[in-house]
Scaffold this active site. Structure first.
Site, PDB file in Angstrom:
ATOM      1  N   ARG A 150      55.588-105.310  40.152  1.00 45.69           N
ATOM      2  CA  ARG A 150      56.292-105.269  41.496  1.00 45.69           C
ATOM      3  C   ARG A 150      57.515-106.515  41.414  1.00 45.69           C
ATOM      4  O   ARG A 150      58.543-106.178  41.649  1.00 45.69           O
ATOM      5  CB  ARG A 150      55.289-105.422  42.594  1.00 45.69           C
ATOM      6  CG  ARG A 150      54.538-104.072  42.636  1.00 45.69           C
ATOM      7  CD  ARG A 150      54.030-103.885  44.476  1.00 45.69           C
ATOM      8  NE  ARG A 150      53.266-102.694  44.359  1.00 45.69           N
ATOM      9  CZ  ARG A 150      52.558-102.323  45.632  1.00 45.69           C
ATOM     10  NH1 ARG A 150      52.704-103.256  46.821  1.00 45.69           N
ATOM     11  NH2 ARG A 150      51.998-101.262  45.665  1.00 45.69           N
ATOM     12  N   ASP A 170      56.055-104.911  28.629  1.00 47.45           N
ATOM     13  CA  ASP A 170      55.102-104.393  29.248  1.00 47.45           C
ATOM     14  C   ASP A 170      54.309-103.319  28.810  1.00 47.45           C
ATOM     15  O   ASP A 170      54.634-102.183  28.912  1.00 47.45           O
ATOM     16  CB  ASP A 170      55.376-104.389  30.926  1.00 47.45           C
ATOM     17  CG  ASP A 170      54.121-104.359  31.659  1.00 47.45           C
ATOM     18  OD1 ASP A 170      52.950-103.862  31.327  1.00 47.45           O
ATOM     19  OD2 ASP A 170      54.300-104.945  32.891  1.00 47.45           O
ATOM     20  N   ALA A 229      58.151-118.228  37.065  1.00 49.04           N
ATOM     21  CA  ALA A 229      58.020-118.565  38.229  1.00 49.04           C
ATOM     22  C   ALA A 229      56.594-117.510  38.649  1.00 49.04           C
ATOM     23  O   ALA A 229      56.517-117.341  39.707  1.00 49.04           O
ATOM     24  CB  ALA A 229      59.197-118.222  39.121  1.00 49.04           C
ATOM     25  N   ALA A 230      55.718-117.282  37.783  1.00 45.68           N
ATOM     26  CA  ALA A 230      54.524-116.432  37.565  1.00 45.68           C
ATOM     27  C   ALA A 230      53.314-117.299  37.744  1.00 45.68           C
ATOM     28  O   ALA A 230      52.870-117.470  39.093  1.00 45.68           O
ATOM     29  CB  ALA A 230      54.789-115.378  36.516  1.00 45.68           C
ATOM     30  N   ARG A 231      52.890-117.501  36.841  1.00 51.26           N
ATOM     31  CA  ARG A 231      51.681-118.297  36.887  1.00 51.26           C
ATOM     32  C   ARG A 231      51.780-119.464  35.648  1.00 51.26           C
ATOM     33  O   ARG A 231      52.426-119.513  34.572  1.00 51.26           O
ATOM     34  CB  ARG A 231      50.569-117.402  36.370  1.00 51.26           C
ATOM     35  CG  ARG A 231      50.283-116.316  37.296  1.00 51.26           C
ATOM     36  CD  ARG A 231      49.450-116.914  38.729  1.00 51.26           C
ATOM     37  NE  ARG A 231      49.164-115.656  39.509  1.00 51.26           N
ATOM     38  CZ  ARG A 231      49.992-115.198  40.538  1.00 51.26           C
ATOM     39  NH1 ARG A 231      51.297-115.768  40.479  1.00 51.26           N
ATOM     40  NH2 ARG A 231      49.566-114.300  41.285  1.00 51.26           N
ATOM     41  N   ASP A 255      58.677-122.911  37.904  1.00 53.69           N
ATOM     42  CA  ASP A 255      58.130-123.165  39.161  1.00 53.69           C
ATOM     43  C   ASP A 255      56.475-123.441  39.138  1.00 53.69           C
ATOM     44  O   ASP A 255      55.879-123.636  40.260  1.00 53.69           O
ATOM     45  CB  ASP A 255      58.645-122.145  39.875  1.00 53.69           C
ATOM     46  CG  ASP A 255      58.028-122.251  41.787  1.00 53.69           C
ATOM     47  OD1 ASP A 255      58.540-123.180  42.285  1.00 53.69           O
ATOM     48  OD2 ASP A 255      57.606-121.151  42.075  1.00 53.69           O
ATOM     49  N   GLU A 260      47.836-127.730  38.562  1.00 55.48           N
ATOM     50  CA  GLU A 260      48.772-128.139  39.746  1.00 55.48           C
ATOM     51  C   GLU A 260      47.643-128.831  40.811  1.00 55.48           C
ATOM     52  O   GLU A 260      46.675-128.438  40.955  1.00 55.48           O
ATOM     53  CB  GLU A 260      49.161-126.792  40.411  1.00 55.48           C
ATOM     54  CG  GLU A 260      50.322-126.376  39.564  1.00 55.48           C
ATOM     55  CD  GLU A 260      51.196-124.871  40.262  1.00 55.48           C
ATOM     56  OE1 GLU A 260      50.490-124.439  41.283  1.00 55.48           O
ATOM     57  OE2 GLU A 260      51.740-124.247  39.463  1.00 55.48           O
ATOM     58  N   HIS A 278      56.337-124.996  42.896  1.00 46.91           N
ATOM     59  CA  HIS A 278      55.357-123.837  43.015  1.00 46.91           C
ATOM     60  C   HIS A 278      55.792-123.436  44.720  1.00 46.91           C
ATOM     61  O   HIS A 278      55.198-123.190  45.422  1.00 46.91           O
ATOM     62  CB  HIS A 278      53.953-123.856  43.094  1.00 46.91           C
ATOM     63  CG  HIS A 278      53.153-122.696  42.982  1.00 46.91           C
ATOM     64  ND1 HIS A 278      52.002-122.357  42.256  1.00 46.91           N
ATOM     65  CD2 HIS A 278      53.456-121.403  43.253  1.00 46.91           C
ATOM     66  CE1 HIS A 278      51.908-121.103  42.341  1.00 46.91           C
ATOM     67  NE2 HIS A 278      52.887-120.424  42.707  1.00 46.91           N
ATOM     68  N   LEU A 279      57.247-123.075  44.588  1.00 49.32           N
ATOM     69  CA  LEU A 279      57.781-122.558  45.507  1.00 49.32           C
ATOM     70  C   LEU A 279      58.141-121.160  45.932  1.00 49.32           C
ATOM     71  O   LEU A 279      58.812-120.615  46.758  1.00 49.32           O
ATOM     72  CB  LEU A 279      59.232-123.279  45.870  1.00 49.32           C
ATOM     73  CG  LEU A 279      59.199-124.858  45.846  1.00 49.32           C
ATOM     74  CD1 LEU A 279      61.010-125.108  45.857  1.00 49.32           C
ATOM     75  CD2 LEU A 279      58.397-125.392  46.986  1.00 49.32           C
ATOM     76  N   ALA A 281      56.345-118.667  47.103  1.00 46.80           N
ATOM     77  CA  ALA A 281      56.180-117.863  48.123  1.00 46.80           C
ATOM     78  C   ALA A 281      56.638-118.833  49.355  1.00 46.80           C
ATOM     79  O   ALA A 281      56.162-118.551  50.547  1.00 46.80           O
ATOM     80  CB  ALA A 281      54.578-117.765  48.456  1.00 46.80           C
TER      81      ALA A 281
END
Length: 532
Positions: A150, A170, A229-231, A255, A260, A278-279, A281
């Site tokens: 998504r 993917d 910016a995923a994991r 990110d 962390e 880690h911004l 969200a």
């Protein structure tokens, strides 16, 4: 008596409004442990964010608790097994941050392309040096999207507006679905070689950790810019730093980090790396969406209705008692199916046999779909979003019921067709003992087996011959992997055989490939069935 909803952390006013009319809303500082435990004593529901720990002790202190709601995506601060054991529903807000996360990836990519952060810091430091910070345009460039879930889709849609050429890797998305999005599916190595920009949008699993390492970075197109910016851990931070230092990678936007909080990384030494804490969200909208989503879920749960985004629906009381033991079985069969198939199916039929079909077993289709996509999409898969994930990927999931079952009192089987025409099947049942219910595998691709569907499983298909078992045992032993159980199934001597092993620790891709090569396996796969 009016149900009590305990709010342990700040919640959006709109979310409080959802609850105010039907429930008694109380507030407590969730980081004040004594106050939290006291507040839970007569709470019917508790809503937290990330700072409040709802562990076994907290659950035990709440005898009336029916639902725990996490106003966010992750559930690291909620002890889900303890809640499930107590019959407490756990819900979160899995889609609350997907727009914010996609936009963060876009922001990082643009900042890296135009050297925004370094130029800003230089100007604030008294330097006006425009030529040093010359950037590149996005128009006409190739953007590689690693993971087309998504968030990956939202990112790709936004990149398309810039006039970019979109490619994606993917293995769990069908080409037709990608084509609808204007994205061409390619292999990972082709994506690395062709992309001017790469953005990663994958879940963190044993297979994806370190996906982009030194070997992959040696394949990239010189001058590529990489965004994660995923994991944390999907990109080897040291290897990326080395590639930037060597000039092969022109910049990066990061990110998330392997560990962390992260305040020291080899990547922080470079002006052409934009690093944020880690911004993904961290927007007002995402926080508001999360609060509203869980408030609505709490309201549904306390009314006894079906709850969207429940992560342990077994505790929700929405299925017959006799059907409940089959939920984890169906989900695990879905995981095994995807592992054995090595990709997403075009269609899957969930076949349920036995007297159990006198009950409504439709939830087993949801459980199987949940297993099919668990670990291969970036968001947490639930009983509610699993059908949408299947629809997004063009996978038809059907349910078939039969009152007869020849060999087992109850049998659940998944039978599916892959896009290349191959068929895959897995089946299982539940063994009831005086102390617990054990999900068991009874068949994989036509091979009869009897093995607990638990822990880390390995599957090898190969030509039956002497010495194979010893070779596999030796390779795993040298790698420090202990074999807990093993079965070999064959249809005839000297024909094709299936070896299934239960091992005590996860087996990475390199070791699996080495073992498969050593025995000349035509197929090898691994799946983690460890209970969450």
């Amino acid at each position: 008596m009016t149900p009590v909803v305990l709010i342990a952390e700040e919640l959006a006013p709109a979310a409080l409004e959802v609850l105010a009319h039907d429930f008694e809303v109380r507030h407590v500082d969730g980081t004040d442990r004594p106050a939290l435990l006291a507040g839970l004593a007569d709470a019917d529901a508790v809503i937290v964010r990330s700072a409040t720990q709802i562990d076994a002790e907290a659950i035990a202190a709440a005898p009336s608790l029916k639902v725990i709601a996490r106003a966010g995506v992750g559930l690291d601060n909620v002890e889900v097994p303890a809640a499930t054991a107590r019959g407490v529903l756990v819900v979160n807000a899995p889609t609350s941050n997907i727009v914010s996360a996609a936009e963060q990836a876009v922001a990082l990519l643009l900042a890296v392309a135009r050297n925004t952060a370094a130029a800003s810091a230089a100007l604030k430091g008294g330097e006006w040096k425009r030529s040093r910070y010359t950037g590149v345009e996005l128009q006409g460039k190739t953007v590689g999207v690693v993971g087309l879930g998504r968030i990956g889709v939202l990112f790709a849609q936004r990149m398309a507006v810039f006039g970019t050429r979109l490619i994606a890797y993917d293995p769990y998305v069908q080409p037709a679905r990608a084509a609808q999005l204007g994205v061409r599916l390619v292999g990972l190595e082709e994506l690395l070689r062709e992309s001017d920009f790469i953005s990663i949008h994958l879940p963190k699993t044993p297979e994806t950790v370190g996906l982009i390492g030194a070997r992959e970075l040696a394949l990239v197109k010189p001058g590529v810019r990489i965004v994660n910016a995923a994991r944390g851990g999907l990109v080897d931070e040291q290897a990326l730093a080395d590639a930037i230092a060597a000039g092969r990678v022109a910049g990066a936007g990061i990110d998330v980090y392997a560990k962390e909080p992260c305040v020291a990384s080899p990547l922080f030494a470079f002006d052409n790396v934009v690093a944020t804490p880690h911004l993904g969200a961290s927007t007002a909208e995402a926080q508001d969406k999360a609060g509203l989503a869980v408030a609505r879920s709490v309201r549904l749960a306390l009314r006894g209705e079906f709850v969207p985004d429940a992560v342990n629906v077994q505790a929700g009381g929405i299925v017959a008692e006799d059907v409940r033991p089959l939920l984890p079985l169906a989900e695990k069969l879905g995981r095994v199916f995807t592992a054995v198939a090595g990709g997403v199916a075009a269609s899957v039929t969930v076949e349920v046999r036995g007297e159990i079909v006198e009950h409504d077993v439709s939830v087993l289709k949801l459980a199987a779909a949940k297993g099919l996509f668990a670990g291969v999409v970036e968001e947490r898969v639930t009983y509610v979003n699993a059908p949408y994930l299947a629809a997004d990927r063009g996978v038809e999931v059907e349910l078939a019921t039969h009152p007869d079952s020849a060999d087992h009192h109850t049998l659940v089987a998944l039978r599916g067709a892959l896009p290349d025409g191959r068929s895959v099947s897995v089946a299982g049942t539940v063994l009831v003992t005086p102390t617990r219910e054990i999900p068991k595998l009874t068949e994989v691709d036509g091979f009869d087996i009897e093995l607990a569907a638990e822990g880390n499983l390995l599957f090898f298909r190969y030509a039956d011959r002497p010495g194979v078992v010893g070779t596999i045992g030796s390779i795993l032993g040298q790698a420090g992997v202990n074999i807990a159980a093993m079965q070999v199934a064959r249809r005839e001597a000297g024909g094709e055989a299936l070896m299934t092993l239960t091992v005590d620790s996860a087996v990475g891709g390199e070791l699996l490939a080495a073992a498969a090569t050593a025995i000349g396996a035509v197929a090898a796969s691994t799946v983690d069935l460890t209970d969450d």
